[in-house]
Design a protein around this motif. Structure first.
Motif, PDB file in Angstrom:
ATOM      1  N   LEU A 175     -95.427 -60.000  51.405  1.00 50.64           N
ATOM      2  CA  LEU A 175     -96.850 -60.164  51.107  1.00 50.64           C
ATOM      3  C   LEU A 175     -97.625 -58.885  51.415  1.00 50.64           C
ATOM      4  CD1 LEU A 175     -97.589 -63.797  52.359  1.00 50.64           C
ATOM      5  CD2 LEU A 175     -97.692 -62.970  50.007  1.00 50.64           C
ATOM      6  N   THR A 176     -97.229 -58.182  52.477  1.00 51.30           N
ATOM      7  CA  THR A 176     -97.898 -56.920  52.824  1.00 51.30           C
ATOM      8  C   THR A 176     -97.664 -55.882  51.737  1.00 51.30           C
ATOM      9  OG1 THR A 176     -97.672 -57.381  55.194  1.00 51.30           O
ATOM     10  CG2 THR A 176     -98.087 -55.097  54.557  1.00 51.30           C
ATOM     11  N   LEU A 177     -96.420 -55.796  51.247  1.00 53.41           N
ATOM     12  CA  LEU A 177     -96.122 -54.881  50.143  1.00 53.41           C
ATOM     13  C   LEU A 177     -96.977 -55.212  48.928  1.00 53.41           C
ATOM     14  CD1 LEU A 177     -92.228 -54.421  50.003  1.00 53.41           C
ATOM     15  CD2 LEU A 177     -93.946 -52.623  50.192  1.00 53.41           C
ATOM     16  N   LEU A 178     -97.013 -56.495  48.588  1.00 49.49           N
ATOM     17  CA  LEU A 178     -97.779 -56.934  47.426  1.00 49.49           C
ATOM     18  C   LEU A 178     -99.258 -56.611  47.593  1.00 49.49           C
ATOM     19  CD1 LEU A 178     -97.874 -58.442  44.709  1.00 49.49           C
ATOM     20  CD2 LEU A 178     -98.177 -60.557  45.998  1.00 49.49           C
ATOM     21  N   ALA A 179     -99.797 -56.895  48.776  1.00 49.42           N
ATOM     22  CA  ALA A 179    -101.219 -56.625  49.033  1.00 49.42           C
ATOM     23  C   ALA A 179    -101.532 -55.147  48.863  1.00 49.42           C
ATOM     24  CB  ALA A 179    -101.591 -57.095  50.436  1.00 49.42           C
ATOM     25  N   GLY A 180    -100.617 -54.290  49.320  1.00 54.16           N
ATOM     26  CA  GLY A 180    -100.824 -52.851  49.180  1.00 54.16           C
ATOM     27  C   GLY A 180    -100.860 -52.414  47.728  1.00 54.16           C
ATOM     28  N   TYR A 181     -99.959 -52.963  46.913  1.00 54.83           N
ATOM     29  CA  TYR A 181     -99.937 -52.623  45.488  1.00 54.83           C
ATOM     30  C   TYR A 181    -101.216 -53.083  44.796  1.00 54.83           C
ATOM     31  CZ  TYR A 181     -94.906 -51.683  45.904  1.00 54.83           C
ATOM     32  OH  TYR A 181     -93.690 -51.184  46.247  1.00 54.83           O
TER      33      TYR A 181
END
Length: 263
Positions: free
Chosen positions: A135-141
């Motif tokens: 989710l953190t990766l996705l939020a960053g993108y």
């Protein structure tokens, strides 16, 4: 039977009620802890309830669904996206191996998603950490729509291996599986077809050269047409290029080479 507390977040009344009905009739281990028609309402539900699973619409007025991600991370809640209007967002979701359901929602797909979420919750802390990372990766993108650089690959043990695009040398199809050959590991086999990854990986350097082969042009060493078009990768692997993909392959190599010269 493990019961999961879930909330539904969608601005459309019909979508909320139809998903609630599908869950009630087909997923007996789901307890609906609340229904929200906005991100603001969903945040209140997360504060007032222990939530395992969020069915989250993306396209909503005001705050879109992605703005609930920080709260989901804080609450260790798994997220299932229930729309696909934004193609960039869908690609980012697929790259992070997160669940999504296309509307109208199919019952079999819904049950499969709930079963997967149940298994993840059962594995507890390990799954929670991986859920946060994804989710953190996705939020960053999504925060700045930056270039997608990492892929979460199901490892067959209930977890995921996060792989940088640059570490993928080539991918081979094996029936309904895809075998990833990486720079730092021998290989990872994933229970998904090659076409799914063809849609995710950037076509500027990943090219399908055969119905069963895709390569990263960063690792292309040479190619020739002595005995039919054949390429050699930097790890020594030789791969045949199919006739119908030969012209596309040549164009991709040309574009890739020009882009490297320009840099």
């Amino acid at each position: 039977m493990l019961v999961l507390n879930a909330i539904i977040v969608d601005d459309e009344e019909f979508a909320r009620s139809s998903l609630y009905f599908l869950l009630q009739e087909n997923c007996e281990n789901i307890h609906i802890a609340g229904i929200a028609k906005s991100v603001a309402e969903a945040k209140i539900l997360l504060q007032e309830n222990e939530v395992d699973l969020i069915f989250l619409d993306i396209a909503m007025p005001g705050e879109n669904g992605f703005e609930l991600i920080p709260s989901a991370i804080h609450n260790n809640a798994h997220v299932v996206f229930t729309t696909a209007f934004d193609q960039y967002a869908l690609r980012a979701i697929k790259a992070n191996a997160l669940d999504y359901l296309l509307k109208p929602i199919d019952i079999d797909e819904l049950q499969e998603t709930v079963a997967k979420a149940t298994r993840l919750v059962e594995t507890n802390k390990f799954a929670q950490q991986q859920n946060r990372e994804q989710l953190t990766l996705l939020a960053g993108y999504l925060d700045n729509r930056s270039e997608i650089r990492k892929l979460s690959l199901p490892n067959g043990q209930g977890g995921y291996t996060i792989v940088d695009f640059d570490d993928i040398i080539n991918i081979e199809a094996d029936s309904n599986y895809s075998v990833f050959y990486l720079t730092r590991k021998d290989k990872i086999t994933v229970a998904k077809v090659l076409k799914e990854y063809e849609e995710i990986l950037p076509d500027s350097k990943f090219v399908r050269v055969h119905k069963s082969s895709m390569i990263n042009l960063d690792y292309l060493q040479e190619y020739n047409s002595k005995n039919g078009l054949e390429l050699t990768l930097k790890n020594g692997v030789k791969i045949a290029v199919s006739r119908r993909r030969a012209s596309e392959f040549a164009e991709k190599v040309k574009s890739y080479t020009n882009s490297r010269i320009d840099k």
